[in-house]
Design a protein around this motif. Structure first.
Motif, PDB file in Angstrom:
ATOM      1  N   ALA A 153       0.830  -1.211   0.000  1.00 20.96           N
ATOM      2  CA  ALA A 153       0.000   0.000   0.000  1.00 20.96           C
ATOM      3  C   ALA A 153       0.865   1.262   0.000  1.00 20.96           C
ATOM      4  CB  ALA A 153      -0.917  -0.015   1.222  1.00 20.96           C
ATOM      5  N   ASP A 154       0.450   2.225  -0.787  1.00 14.24           N
ATOM      6  CA  ASP A 154       1.165   3.503  -0.856  1.00 14.24           C
ATOM      7  C   ASP A 154       0.894   4.314   0.408  1.00 14.24           C
ATOM      8  OD1 ASP A 154       2.600   5.659  -2.284  1.00 14.24           O
ATOM      9  OD2 ASP A 154       0.669   6.663  -2.101  1.00 14.24           O
ATOM     10  N   MET A 155       1.946   4.906   0.967  1.00  9.88           N
ATOM     11  CA  MET A 155       1.784   5.708   2.178  1.00  9.88           C
ATOM     12  C   MET A 155       2.460   7.072   2.008  1.00  9.88           C
ATOM     13  SD  MET A 155      -0.087   3.998   4.339  1.00  9.88           S
ATOM     14  CE  MET A 155       0.241   4.697   5.923  1.00  9.88           C
ATOM     15  N   SER A 156       2.480   7.569   0.774  1.00  8.65           N
ATOM     16  CA  SER A 156       3.186   8.827   0.527  1.00  8.65           C
ATOM     17  C   SER A 156       2.420  10.034   1.066  1.00  8.65           C
ATOM     18  CB  SER A 156       3.454   8.989  -0.971  1.00  8.65           C
ATOM     19  OG  SER A 156       2.236   8.913  -1.687  1.00  8.65           O
ATOM     20  N   GLU A 157       1.097   9.902   1.204  1.00  6.25           N
ATOM     21  CA  GLU A 157       0.283  11.011   1.744  1.00  6.25           C
ATOM     22  C   GLU A 157      -0.873  10.396   2.528  1.00  6.25           C
ATOM     23  OE1 GLU A 157       0.613  14.204   2.584  1.00  6.25           O
ATOM     24  OE2 GLU A 157       0.641  15.048   0.549  1.00  6.25           O
ATOM     25  N   PRO A 158      -0.565   9.845   3.717  1.00  5.34           N
ATOM     26  CA  PRO A 158      -1.601   9.062   4.417  1.00  5.34           C
ATOM     27  C   PRO A 158      -2.759   9.883   4.974  1.00  5.34           C
ATOM     28  CG  PRO A 158       0.507   9.009   5.608  1.00  5.34           C
ATOM     29  CD  PRO A 158       0.734   9.809   4.379  1.00  5.34           C
ATOM     30  N   TYR A 159      -2.546  11.174   5.197  1.00  2.62           N
ATOM     31  CA  TYR A 159      -3.610  12.011   5.807  1.00  2.62           C
ATOM     32  C   TYR A 159      -4.126  12.981   4.751  1.00  2.62           C
ATOM     33  CZ  TYR A 159      -1.846   9.825   9.994  1.00  2.62           C
ATOM     34  OH  TYR A 159      -1.466   8.877  10.914  1.00  2.62           O
ATOM     35  N   ASN A 160      -5.403  12.926   4.463  1.00  2.00           N
ATOM     36  CA  ASN A 160      -5.989  13.634   3.320  1.00  2.00           C
ATOM     37  C   ASN A 160      -5.738  15.147   3.351  1.00  2.00           C
ATOM     38  OD1 ASN A 160      -8.748  15.045   2.204  1.00  2.00           O
ATOM     39  ND2 ASN A 160      -8.050  13.350   0.954  1.00  2.00           N
ATOM     40  N   LEU A 222      -7.637   0.847   1.860  1.00  2.00           N
ATOM     41  CA  LEU A 222      -8.989   0.837   1.295  1.00  2.00           C
ATOM     42  C   LEU A 222      -9.250   2.035   0.381  1.00  2.00           C
ATOM     43  CD1 LEU A 222     -10.830  -0.136   4.610  1.00  2.00           C
ATOM     44  CD2 LEU A 222     -10.646  -1.579   2.574  1.00  2.00           C
ATOM     45  N   GLY A 223      -8.282   2.938   0.263  1.00  2.00           N
ATOM     46  CA  GLY A 223      -8.487   4.148  -0.523  1.00  2.00           C
ATOM     47  C   GLY A 223      -9.468   5.101   0.140  1.00  2.00           C
ATOM     48  N   LEU A 224      -9.540   5.032   1.461  1.00  2.00           N
ATOM     49  CA  LEU A 224     -10.505   5.822   2.229  1.00  2.00           C
ATOM     50  C   LEU A 224      -9.818   7.080   2.769  1.00  2.00           C
ATOM     51  CD1 LEU A 224     -13.339   5.771   3.667  1.00  2.00           C
ATOM     52  CD2 LEU A 224     -12.275   4.363   5.438  1.00  2.00           C
ATOM     53  N   PRO A 225     -10.251   8.280   2.342  1.00  2.00           N
ATOM     54  CA  PRO A 225      -9.615   9.501   2.838  1.00  2.00           C
ATOM     55  C   PRO A 225      -9.768   9.615   4.355  1.00  2.00           C
ATOM     56  CG  PRO A 225     -11.001   9.978   0.941  1.00  2.00           C
ATOM     57  CD  PRO A 225     -11.310   8.563   1.365  1.00  2.00           C
ATOM     58  N   VAL A 226      -8.663   9.902   5.043  1.00  2.00           N
ATOM     59  CA  VAL A 226      -8.683   9.897   6.508  1.00  2.00           C
ATOM     60  C   VAL A 226      -8.001  11.145   7.052  1.00  2.00           C
ATOM     61  CG1 VAL A 226      -6.599   8.448   6.568  1.00  2.00           C
ATOM     62  CG2 VAL A 226      -8.070   8.503   8.561  1.00  2.00           C
ATOM     63  N   ILE A 227      -8.487  11.565   8.225  1.00  2.00           N
ATOM     64  CA  ILE A 227      -7.878  12.685   8.944  1.00  2.00           C
ATOM     65  C   ILE A 227      -7.816  12.295  10.413  1.00  2.00           C
ATOM     66  CG2 ILE A 227     -10.047  13.923   9.425  1.00  2.00           C
ATOM     67  CD1 ILE A 227      -8.430  16.439   8.546  1.00  2.00           C
ATOM     68  N   ALA A 228      -6.789  12.759  11.135  1.00  2.00           N
ATOM     69  CA  ALA A 228      -6.662  12.395  12.552  1.00  2.00           C
ATOM     70  C   ALA A 228      -6.160  13.572  13.377  1.00  2.00           C
ATOM     71  CB  ALA A 228      -5.714  11.201  12.708  1.00  2.00           C
ATOM     72  N   VAL A 229      -6.740  13.708  14.566  1.00  2.00           N
ATOM     73  CA  VAL A 229      -6.380  14.803  15.481  1.00  2.00           C
ATOM     74  C   VAL A 229      -6.063  14.207  16.852  1.00  2.00           C
ATOM     75  CG1 VAL A 229      -7.145  16.957  16.556  1.00  2.00           C
ATOM     76  CG2 VAL A 229      -7.933  16.382  14.254  1.00  2.00           C
ATOM     77  N   SER A 230      -4.960  14.675  17.460  1.00  2.00           N
ATOM     78  CA  SER A 230      -4.586  14.260  18.813  1.00  2.00           C
ATOM     79  C   SER A 230      -4.909  15.366  19.804  1.00  2.00           C
ATOM     80  CB  SER A 230      -3.072  14.018  18.913  1.00  2.00           C
ATOM     81  OG  SER A 230      -2.671  12.953  18.108  1.00  2.00           O
ATOM     82  N   VAL A 231      -5.344  14.970  20.996  1.00  2.00           N
ATOM     83  CA  VAL A 231      -5.350  15.890  22.132  1.00  2.00           C
ATOM     84  C   VAL A 231      -4.074  15.598  22.902  1.00  2.00           C
ATOM     85  CG1 VAL A 231      -6.424  16.496  24.304  1.00  2.00           C
ATOM     86  CG2 VAL A 231      -7.830  15.905  22.355  1.00  2.00           C
ATOM     87  N   LEU A 232      -3.272  16.612  23.138  1.00  2.00           N
ATOM     88  CA  LEU A 232      -2.008  16.401  23.847  1.00  2.00           C
ATOM     89  C   LEU A 232      -2.274  16.510  25.347  1.00  2.00           C
ATOM     90  CD1 LEU A 232       0.240  18.479  21.430  1.00  2.00           C
ATOM     91  CD2 LEU A 232      -0.277  16.035  21.369  1.00  2.00           C
ATOM     92  N   THR A 233      -2.136  15.376  26.019  1.00  2.00           N
ATOM     93  CA  THR A 233      -2.574  15.297  27.412  1.00  2.00           C
ATOM     94  C   THR A 233      -1.430  15.417  28.408  1.00  2.00           C
ATOM     95  OG1 THR A 233      -2.423  12.918  27.190  1.00  2.00           O
ATOM     96  CG2 THR A 233      -4.606  13.887  26.931  1.00  2.00           C
TER      97      THR A 233
END
Ligand code: HPA
Length: 271
Positions: A153-160, A222-233
């Motif tokens: 799987a390509d991981m060159s731009e994992p976060y949309n 899966l070709g599913l556009p994804v975004i992720a956010v962390s709360v820094l605790t």
């Protein structure tokens, strides 16, 4: 894992009324309040969904919730599976494949993480731009992976990039401070030593946590556009390291929750 098992999980949910959700959302530690925004919710407990990983005792609250937020159909994972609970990579990413088969076109992920970048503070949020997989394995390393997609799987731009840009604009509009950086995933459940925090910094991590990366790898598969956010605790300063306080970590995630809810709700509206 087989296609047939996934189909059985999906049939169970479809029969319960999970009707073509557009967006999947994974809620992390202390970020559960988004569930109050779901209109006409329908719930399915993980334990009742065929072929879902069997829940541990601690995990009795885990469920999938279908409904709508801002007039968009969503499916929300309240509680996720972690490697540190003894699950394997296929277990923890199974729900992502189920949500994809239900029809989601986008995936939003949240988590709690420690700040390695000491310019970032407790209670800040961080938009994940890239990651380091330090969990010693892959959710794509299984024999019949080719039945599900490209093995390499390509991981060159994992976060949309489009959704990242939208989220940055939303944060600006609502005056929410949103850092950006690299998330490193570790297995846990023990926290890091001082030497490990120094290592993570040298490796280029801005934050460290125990989830998300396997889910993002599968979304990309899966070709599913994804975004992720962390709360820094917590602030992971190896030169002034205090003993871990899990109650404080959960409390900080909780106080940051309203900002996370705003970001995700407005992102749903904008799509
Ligand atoms: N390390 C790993 N996971 C975490 C941390 C941390 O410091 N804080 C919250 N989740």
């Amino acid at each position: 894992m087989t296609e047939k098992q996934l189909q059985e999980s999906v049939s169970y949910l479809t029969n319960k009324g999970f009707d073509k959700p557009e967006i999947g959302i994974v809620l992390g530690t202390g970020l559960g309040k988004l569930v109050h925004e779901i209109k006409n919710p329908v719930e399915a407990h993980y334990n009742n969904i065929p072929f879902f990983p069997l829940a541990t005792v601690e995990f009795h609250t885990g469920k999938l919730i279908f409904g709508s937020i801002a007039d968009k159909k969503v499916v929300v994972m309240q509680g996720r599976f972690h490697l540190y609970e003894g699950y394997d990579f296929l277990d923890i990413t199974y729900p992502i494949r189920v949500m994809h088969m239900l029809g989601i076109k986008r995936l939003f992920i949240s988590n709690a993480a420690g700040a390695i970048n000491l310019n970032f503070k407790k209670g800040d949020m961080m938009l994940i731009e890239d990651h380091l997989n330090l969990q010693g394995g892959s959710p794509l390393a299984f024999k019949n992976v080719a039945d599900f997609g490209e093995r390499f799987a390509d991981m060159s731009e994992p976060y949309n990039p489009d959704m990242r840009q939208k989220l940055i604009q939303i944060a600006k509009k609502y005056d929410i401070s949103l850092q950006k950086g690299v998330y490193a995933s570790v297995v846990g459940p023990q926290l890091e030593t001082k030497a490990e925090y120094r290592m993570l910094k040298i490796l280029g991590a801005d934050a460290v946590g125990m989830s998300t990366v396997p889910e993002v790898i599968v979304a990309n598969h899966l070709g599913l556009p994804v975004i992720a956010v962390s709360v820094l605790t917590d602030e992971c300063d190896p030169d002034n390291l205090e003993p871990v306080n899990i109650a404080e970590i959960i409390a900080i995630a909780g106080t940051t929750e309203p900002k996370m809810v705003t970001l995700f709700k407005e992102l749903i509206k904008s799509l």
